[in-house]
Design a protein around this motif. Sequence first.
Motif, mmCIF file in Angstrom:
data_model
loop_
_atom_site.group_PDB
_atom_site.id
_atom_site.type_symbol
_atom_site.label_atom_id
_atom_site.label_comp_id
_atom_site.label_asym_id
_atom_site.label_seq_id
_atom_site.Cartn_x
_atom_site.Cartn_y
_atom_site.Cartn_z
ATOM 1 N N GLU A 1 0.837 -1.204 0.000
ATOM 2 C CA GLU A 1 0.000 0.000 0.000
ATOM 3 C C GLU A 1 0.874 1.257 0.000
ATOM 4 O OE1 GLU A 1 -2.601 -0.504 3.351
ATOM 5 O OE2 GLU A 1 -3.634 -2.185 2.401
ATOM 6 N N TRP A 2 1.920 1.251 0.809
ATOM 7 C CA TRP A 2 2.827 2.394 0.837
ATOM 8 C C TRP A 2 3.490 2.585 -0.525
ATOM 9 C CZ3 TRP A 2 8.013 2.897 -0.124
ATOM 10 C CH2 TRP A 2 8.560 4.160 0.154
ATOM 11 N N LEU A 3 3.974 1.493 -1.095
ATOM 12 C CA LEU A 3 4.663 1.572 -2.380
ATOM 13 C C LEU A 3 3.720 2.053 -3.478
ATOM 14 C CD1 LEU A 3 7.445 1.085 -3.573
ATOM 15 C CD2 LEU A 3 6.771 -1.278 -4.030
ATOM 16 N N GLU A 4 2.476 1.615 -3.432
ATOM 17 C CA GLU A 4 1.499 2.053 -4.426
ATOM 18 C C GLU A 4 1.268 3.564 -4.367
ATOM 19 O OE1 GLU A 4 -0.464 0.242 -6.970
ATOM 20 O OE2 GLU A 4 1.437 -0.785 -6.627
ATOM 21 N N THR A 5 1.320 4.143 -3.175
ATOM 22 C CA THR A 5 1.096 5.589 -3.052
ATOM 23 C C THR A 5 2.348 6.385 -3.418
ATOM 24 O OG1 THR A 5 1.677 5.662 -0.700
ATOM 25 C CG2 THR A 5 -0.643 5.292 -1.249
ATOM 26 N N HIS A 6 3.484 5.700 -3.519
ATOM 27 C CA HIS A 6 4.744 6.368 -3.869
ATOM 28 C C HIS A 6 5.319 5.824 -5.180
ATOM 29 C CE1 HIS A 6 4.327 7.092 0.449
ATOM 30 N NE2 HIS A 6 4.962 8.212 0.202
ATOM 31 N N ARG A 7 4.462 5.302 -6.008
ATOM 32 C CA ARG A 7 4.891 4.673 -7.260
ATOM 33 C C ARG A 7 5.321 5.742 -8.262
ATOM 34 N NH1 ARG A 7 1.722 0.276 -10.910
ATOM 35 N NH2 ARG A 7 1.815 -0.921 -8.996
ATOM 36 N N PRO A 8 6.597 5.744 -8.656
ATOM 37 C CA PRO A 8 7.053 6.765 -9.613
ATOM 38 C C PRO A 8 6.572 6.492 -11.041
ATOM 39 C CG PRO A 8 8.870 5.352 -8.981
ATOM 40 C CD PRO A 8 7.679 4.926 -8.175
ATOM 41 N N VAL A 9 6.323 5.234 -11.371
ATOM 42 C CA VAL A 9 5.892 4.867 -12.721
ATOM 43 C C VAL A 9 4.622 4.036 -12.592
ATOM 44 C CG1 VAL A 9 6.534 3.668 -14.853
ATOM 45 C CG2 VAL A 9 8.295 4.856 -13.525
ATOM 46 N N GLU A 10 3.600 4.396 -13.326
ATOM 47 C CA GLU A 10 2.294 3.734 -13.256
ATOM 48 C C GLU A 10 2.147 2.663 -14.336
ATOM 49 O OE1 GLU A 10 -0.323 4.550 -11.127
ATOM 50 O OE2 GLU A 10 0.865 6.053 -10.083
ATOM 51 N N GLY A 11 1.073 1.909 -14.227
ATOM 52 C CA GLY A 11 0.641 0.979 -15.272
ATOM 53 C C GLY A 11 1.560 -0.213 -15.462
ATOM 54 N N ARG A 12 1.487 -0.731 -16.671
ATOM 55 C CA ARG A 12 2.244 -1.946 -17.019
ATOM 56 C C ARG A 12 3.752 -1.742 -16.836
ATOM 57 N NH1 ARG A 12 1.022 -6.579 -19.952
ATOM 58 N NH2 ARG A 12 2.793 -7.531 -21.003
ATOM 59 N N GLU A 13 4.234 -0.583 -17.212
ATOM 60 C CA GLU A 13 5.664 -0.302 -17.080
ATOM 61 C C GLU A 13 6.081 -0.343 -15.609
ATOM 62 O OE1 GLU A 13 8.946 3.145 -18.099
ATOM 63 O OE2 GLU A 13 6.970 3.269 -19.017
ATOM 64 N N GLY A 14 5.266 0.213 -14.734
ATOM 65 C CA GLY A 14 5.549 0.176 -13.300
ATOM 66 C C GLY A 14 5.594 -1.246 -12.777
ATOM 67 N N LEU A 15 4.642 -2.078 -13.233
ATOM 68 C CA LEU A 15 4.631 -3.491 -12.838
ATOM 69 C C LEU A 15 5.897 -4.194 -13.301
ATOM 70 C CD1 LEU A 15 3.334 -6.166 -11.858
ATOM 71 C CD2 LEU A 15 2.216 -6.282 -14.101
ATOM 72 N N LEU A 16 6.270 -3.968 -14.555
ATOM 73 C CA LEU A 16 7.474 -4.617 -15.088
ATOM 74 C C LEU A 16 8.722 -4.165 -14.349
ATOM 75 C CD1 LEU A 16 6.637 -4.518 -18.901
ATOM 76 C CD2 LEU A 16 6.422 -6.454 -17.323
ATOM 77 N N LEU A 17 8.794 -2.891 -14.012
ATOM 78 C CA LEU A 17 9.954 -2.394 -13.266
ATOM 79 C C LEU A 17 10.014 -2.994 -11.868
ATOM 80 C CD1 LEU A 17 9.913 1.322 -14.422
ATOM 81 C CD2 LEU A 17 11.647 -0.407 -14.960
ATOM 82 N N ARG A 18 8.848 -3.193 -11.244
ATOM 83 C CA ARG A 18 8.830 -3.801 -9.915
ATOM 84 C C ARG A 18 9.311 -5.251 -9.983
ATOM 85 N NH1 ARG A 18 3.888 -2.283 -6.214
ATOM 86 N NH2 ARG A 18 4.695 -0.243 -6.751
ATOM 87 N N ILE A 19 8.943 -5.955 -11.028
ATOM 88 C CA ILE A 19 9.422 -7.336 -11.204
ATOM 89 C C ILE A 19 10.917 -7.332 -11.514
ATOM 90 C CG2 ILE A 19 9.237 -9.401 -12.652
ATOM 91 C CD1 ILE A 19 6.190 -8.728 -12.859
ATOM 92 N N LEU A 20 11.344 -6.395 -12.341
ATOM 93 C CA LEU A 20 12.761 -6.284 -12.699
ATOM 94 C C LEU A 20 13.636 -5.972 -11.490
ATOM 95 C CD1 LEU A 20 14.671 -6.411 -15.109
ATOM 96 C CD2 LEU A 20 14.254 -3.980 -15.463
ATOM 97 N N LYS A 21 13.077 -5.330 -10.484
ATOM 98 C CA LYS A 21 13.799 -5.015 -9.248
ATOM 99 C C LYS A 21 14.403 -6.279 -8.635
ATOM 100 C CE LYS A 21 14.583 -2.395 -5.493
ATOM 101 N NZ LYS A 21 15.873 -1.824 -5.378
ATOM 102 N N LEU A 22 13.776 -7.428 -8.885
ATOM 103 C CA LEU A 22 14.319 -8.693 -8.381
ATOM 104 C C LEU A 22 15.736 -8.945 -8.878
ATOM 105 C CD1 LEU A 22 11.292 -11.111 -8.631
ATOM 106 C CD2 LEU A 22 12.680 -10.667 -6.601
ATOM 107 N N SER A 23 15.981 -8.638 -10.139
ATOM 108 C CA SER A 23 17.328 -8.844 -10.689
ATOM 109 C C SER A 23 18.352 -8.007 -9.946
ATOM 110 C CB SER A 23 17.356 -8.488 -12.174
ATOM 111 O OG SER A 23 16.582 -9.406 -12.895
ATOM 112 N N GLU A 24 17.989 -6.788 -9.617
ATOM 113 C CA GLU A 24 18.889 -5.930 -8.858
ATOM 114 C C GLU A 24 19.193 -6.542 -7.496
ATOM 115 O OE1 GLU A 24 19.079 -1.506 -6.796
ATOM 116 O OE2 GLU A 24 17.259 -2.115 -7.843
#
Length: 116
Positions: A23-46
């Motif tokens: 919930e906190w992350l959703e309110t502070h999401r810098p990128v919305e939509g599909r791109e935001g979802l993909l970036l959140r998944i990509l964070k795993l690689s980091e």
Amino acid sequence: MNDQTSPAPASPELWGTIDTLWEWLETHRPVEGREGLLLRILKLSEEVGEVAEAVIGATGQNPRKGVTHGWDDVQSELCDVVITALMALRTLTPDAREVFARNLERVRERSSASPG
């Protein structure tokens, strides 16, 4: 590494905490939509890369740097991977708890059903 067996300290309720963080992350999401979802998944690689860095540092495998991390650092980075994965799963589906439980059970059954 910590090979001692001792009772674990009380930990926060896993899924309640994941929901709160989500919930906190959703309110502070810098990128919305599909791109935001993909970036959140990509964070795993980091995060996995940070585990590798900590292992290399804990074993002193970079002769130029020597020992730069301890096994506590590796444990912490592994926890970050787990948390990041759960956050990505929660972002992908509000049923993250059930999806995870089903998959964990499938893996448990597969491993206990395997020969040997």
